[in-house]
Scaffold this active site. Structure first.
Site, PDB file in Angstrom:
ATOM      1  N   THR A  87       0.488  -1.311  -0.564  1.00  0.00           N
ATOM      2  CA  THR A  87      -0.092   0.133  -0.215  1.00  0.00           C
ATOM      3  C   THR A  87       0.739   1.677  -0.042  1.00  0.00           C
ATOM      4  O   THR A  87       0.662   1.610   1.171  1.00  0.00           O
ATOM      5  CB  THR A  87      -1.197  -0.199   1.193  1.00  0.00           C
ATOM      6  N   PHE A 148       2.228  -5.563  12.970  1.00  0.00           N
ATOM      7  CA  PHE A 148       3.255  -4.554  13.981  1.00  0.00           C
ATOM      8  C   PHE A 148       4.168  -5.244  13.481  1.00  0.00           C
ATOM      9  O   PHE A 148       4.904  -4.390  14.706  1.00  0.00           O
ATOM     10  CB  PHE A 148       2.523  -4.936  14.940  1.00  0.00           C
ATOM     11  N   LEU A 149       4.907  -6.341  12.866  1.00  0.00           N
ATOM     12  CA  LEU A 149       6.475  -6.631  13.356  1.00  0.00           C
ATOM     13  C   LEU A 149       7.161  -5.620  12.248  1.00  0.00           C
ATOM     14  O   LEU A 149       7.297  -4.518  11.439  1.00  0.00           O
ATOM     15  CB  LEU A 149       6.188  -8.049  11.812  1.00  0.00           C
ATOM     16  N   ASN A 204       2.173   3.651  14.580  1.00  0.00           N
ATOM     17  CA  ASN A 204       3.184   4.357  14.373  1.00  0.00           C
ATOM     18  C   ASN A 204       3.698   5.080  13.747  1.00  0.00           C
ATOM     19  O   ASN A 204       4.918   5.694  13.616  1.00  0.00           O
ATOM     20  CB  ASN A 204       3.335   3.329  12.391  1.00  0.00           C
ATOM     21  N   PHE A 245      13.158   2.877  21.206  1.00  0.00           N
ATOM     22  CA  PHE A 245      12.477   3.963  20.096  1.00  0.00           C
ATOM     23  C   PHE A 245      12.724   6.024  20.762  1.00  0.00           C
ATOM     24  O   PHE A 245      12.865   6.592  20.557  1.00  0.00           O
ATOM     25  CB  PHE A 245      11.199   4.078  19.801  1.00  0.00           C
ATOM     26  N   LEU A 246      13.947   5.219  21.429  1.00  0.00           N
ATOM     27  CA  LEU A 246      14.270   6.778  21.895  1.00  0.00           C
ATOM     28  C   LEU A 246      16.342   6.851  21.023  1.00  0.00           C
ATOM     29  O   LEU A 246      16.318   7.639  21.929  1.00  0.00           O
ATOM     30  CB  LEU A 246      15.062   6.824  23.330  1.00  0.00           C
ATOM     31  N   GLY A 249      19.357   8.981  15.301  1.00  0.00           N
ATOM     32  CA  GLY A 249      20.261   8.449  14.095  1.00  0.00           C
ATOM     33  C   GLY A 249      20.099   9.532  13.316  1.00  0.00           C
ATOM     34  O   GLY A 249      20.268  10.400  12.962  1.00  0.00           O
ATOM     35  N   CYS A 256       7.702   1.695   6.130  1.00  0.00           N
ATOM     36  CA  CYS A 256       6.605   1.963   6.766  1.00  0.00           C
ATOM     37  C   CYS A 256       6.472   3.774   7.410  1.00  0.00           C
ATOM     38  O   CYS A 256       5.668   3.805   6.587  1.00  0.00           O
ATOM     39  CB  CYS A 256       6.186   1.117   7.612  1.00  0.00           C
ATOM     40  N   ARG A 324      13.969   0.519   0.706  1.00  0.00           N
ATOM     41  CA  ARG A 324      12.963   1.529   0.791  1.00  0.00           C
ATOM     42  C   ARG A 324      13.161   2.721   1.555  1.00  0.00           C
ATOM     43  O   ARG A 324      12.768   2.051   3.268  1.00  0.00           O
ATOM     44  CB  ARG A 324      11.446   1.046   0.401  1.00  0.00           C
TER      45      ARG A 324
END
Ligand code: NAD
Length: 425
Positions: A87, A148-149, A204, A245-246, A249, A256, A324
Site C-alpha cells: 500500500t 506490527f512486525l 507508527n 525508540f529513543l 540516528g 512503513c 525502501r
C-alpha cells in the site's frame, strides 16, 4: 487447523504464511512475480529475515506451506484469505489501494461461502468497507487485522506480539480470525474496523514521533554539551515514557514510517482534522537527514565539493536487506548533491543500487574506506564494530568518522587516531 491463503509473498506475507504454517495451519502463499514463486519453490528466500528460512523449510517439508502464482489459485478452497500486498504512498500522500483492490477483485469469484478476507496490509480508515464493495460477496466477511512486525525480527514479532488487533462489524468473523492465533500468548483486542485501521497508523506515527524527539534532543545536546544517551536513558526509565525508540540516528525511514505518517496526515485532512504535529514530524525528519549530511560537510572543511566519502550502511536498519526509503540513501543523496563522491558498503547489499547509480557499492568495509576523506556510519550493523579501525585509519586520507548511529566504540576510535563525531554527544 485452518486453510489459509496469503496474497503477497513480501516481508509481511512470507512471514505471515510461514508463521501460520508453523502454528499448524495449512497455508498457500501467492505472488504475481513468477521469479519469487520459482525461488520459493526451489527453497530460496527472496528476502533476508532472521529465522524465516528455517520456518519455510520446516513447513514446506511438513506439507503445510505451498507457493503458487496468482491470488485466485491460492484462495480457492481456503477459509481465510490474508491480503498482504503493498500500500505505497501515492502522489498526494494517501495510501495507494490499487494493489489491494486488484487482489480483492482477483479472488472475489473463487471465495468459498462463509470464508473471511483479512486486510493485513496497512490501510486507511474505511478500507474494510471498500474491500467488501470490491468483493461484492454478502456471504463473505472482511476483517481488519493489521500487522506490527519489524523487519529484521519479523518472525519473532509475529510469534510473540505485544498485541493482536482484529477489527470487524461481524463479531463472529473477528473471533474466527482471533482463533487463528490461539497458540500465541498475547492480548487480543477485538474492535470495530475503523479503530483497528487507525491503531496501526497511530502506532507508527507515535514511534516516528519518538525517534524525531530523540533526534531533536540529540541536536540540543550537541549545543549544550549534554550526552543524548544519558538524557534518553534517564528519560526512558520513566515507565510512562519507556526506553525503546529513543535512539538518535541519521533520520527515520524504511518501508512503513514515511508512507504511513503521510497517509495519516491525509486521513486527517479528509476528515477536516489537521494533524499539524505529524506534518511537523515529517518536516523535522527531512531536516534532520539534511543536517546529518551537513555535519559531514562541516567535518571535511565546510564543503563536500570534490570530497570522497566512505559510507558504511545502506539499509534502513540492521538485519534487513530492505532499501525502501532508507535514511542512508537520503543522506547519501545530500552528500552527492553537495559535490561528494561516495563509496559504500553494506553487509546485505551487493552490486549497484538503482536509487544511487553513481555510488560504488563494495563488498568489503576496508575497500570502502580507501582514500576517503571521511567515513560515515549510517546503519547500525553490529559487523561494523568488528572492523579493525587501525587498518581503517591507515587506508583513509583523513582520520574522520561521523557515526550517525553512535555505534562504534569512542575509545577504540580515539586510540586509532580518529576524530570521532557522533550524534548528540
Ligand atoms: P512487499 O512489497 O515486501 O510485498 C508485497 C508483495 O505483494 C510483493 O511480493 C508483490 O509482488 C505482491 N503482490 C502485489 N500484488 C499482488 C497480487 N495481486 N497478488 C499476489 N501478490 C501480489 O510489501 P510488505 O513490506 O510485505 O508490506 C505489505 C503490507 O504490509 C503493506 O501495506 C505494508 O505497509 C504493511 N506492513 C509492512 C511491514 C514491514 O515491515 N514491511 C510491517 C507492517 C505492515
Amino acid at each position: 487447523m485452518a486453510d489459509i491463503s496469503v496474497i503477497g509473498a513480501g516481508y509481511v506475507g512470507l512471514t505471515t504464511g510461514a508463521c501460520f504454517a508453523h502454528l499448524g495451519h495449512n497455508v498457500v502463499v501467492a505472488d504475481v512475480v513468477q521469479e519469487k514463486i520459482d525461488a520459493l519453490n526451489a527453497g530460496r528466500l527472496p528476502i533476508l529475515e532472521a529465522g524465516l528460512h528455517e520456518l519455510v523449510r520446516e513447513a514446506t517439508a511438513a506439507g503445510r506451506l505451498r507457493f503458487v502464482l496468482g491470488a485466485a489459485e491460492a484462495s480457492r478452497g481456503a477459509e481465510f484469505h490474508y491480503l498482504c500486498v503493498p500500500t505505497p504512498q501515492s502522489a498526494d500522500g494517501a495510501a495507494d489501494l490499487s494493489y489491494l483492490k486488484t487482489a480483492a477483485a482477483e479472488i472475489a469469484a473463487v471465495l468459498a461461502p462463509e470464508s473471511v478476507v483479512v486486510n493485513k496490509s496497512t490501510v486507511p480508515v474505511g478500507t474494510t468497507t471498500e474491500v467488501e464493495q470490491v468483493l461484492g460477496r454478502s456471504d463473505v466477511a472482511v476483517v481488519s487485522n493489521p500487522e506490527f512486525l519489524r523487519e529484521g525480527s519479523a518472525v519473532q514479532d509475529f510469534l510473540h506480539p505485544d498485541r493482536i488487533v482484529v477489527g470487524s462489524e461481524n463479531r463472529r468473523a473477528a473471533e474466527r480470525v482471533a482463533g487463528l492465533y490461539e497458540a500465541i500468548d498475547a492480548d487480543v483486542i477485538i474492535t470495530d474496523p475503523v479503530s483497528s485501521e487507525l491503531i496501526k497508523y497511530a502506532s507508527n506515527a507515535f514511534l516516528a514521533t519518538k525517534l524525531t524527539f530523540a533526534n531533536e534532543m540529540a541536536t540540543l545536546c550537541e549545543r549544550v554539551g549534554a550526552d543524548v544517551h544519558e538524557v534518553m536513558k534517564g528519560m526512558g526509565r520513566d515507565q510512562r515514557i519507556g526506553s525503546s525508540f529513543l535512539n538518535p540516528g541519521p533520520g527515520w525511514g524504511g518501508s512503513c514510517f514515511p508512507k504511513d505518517t503521510a497517509a495519516l496526515v491525509r486521513i486527517a485532512d479528509d476528515a477536516d482534522c489537521t494533524l499539524g504535529f505529524i506534518e511537523q514530524i515529517i518536516a523535522l525528519n527531512n531536516e534532520h537527514m539534511r543536517r546529518t549530511a551537513a555535519k559531514v560537510a562541516h567535518e571535511v572543511g565546510g564543503s563536500l565539493e570534490g570530497a570522497h566519502i566512505a559510507v558504511w550502511g545502506l539499509t534502513f536498519k540492521a538485519g534487513t536487506d530492505d532499501l525502501r526509503e532508507s535514511p542512508a540513501i537520503e543522506v547519501i543523496r545530500h552528500l552527492i548533491a553537495g559535490g561528494a563522491s561516495v563509496t559504500a558498503h553494506d553487509p546485505a547489499v551487493a552490486g549497484a543500487i538503482a536509487q544511487l547509480p553513481t555510488v560504488e557499492v563494495v563488498t568489503d568495509p576496508l575497500q570502502a574506506v580507501r582514500d576517503a576523506d571521511a567515513l560515515v556510519v549510517l546503519t547500525e550493523w553490529p559487523e561494523f564494530t568488528d572492523v579493525d579501525m587501525v587498518k581503517v585509519e591507515e587506508l583513509m586520507s583523513a582520520p574522520i568518522v561521523i557515526d550517525a548511529r553512535n555505534l562504534l566504540d569512542r575509545d577504540v576510535l580515539q586510540s586509532a587516531g580518529f576524530r570521532h563525531v557522533g550524534m548528540g554527544r
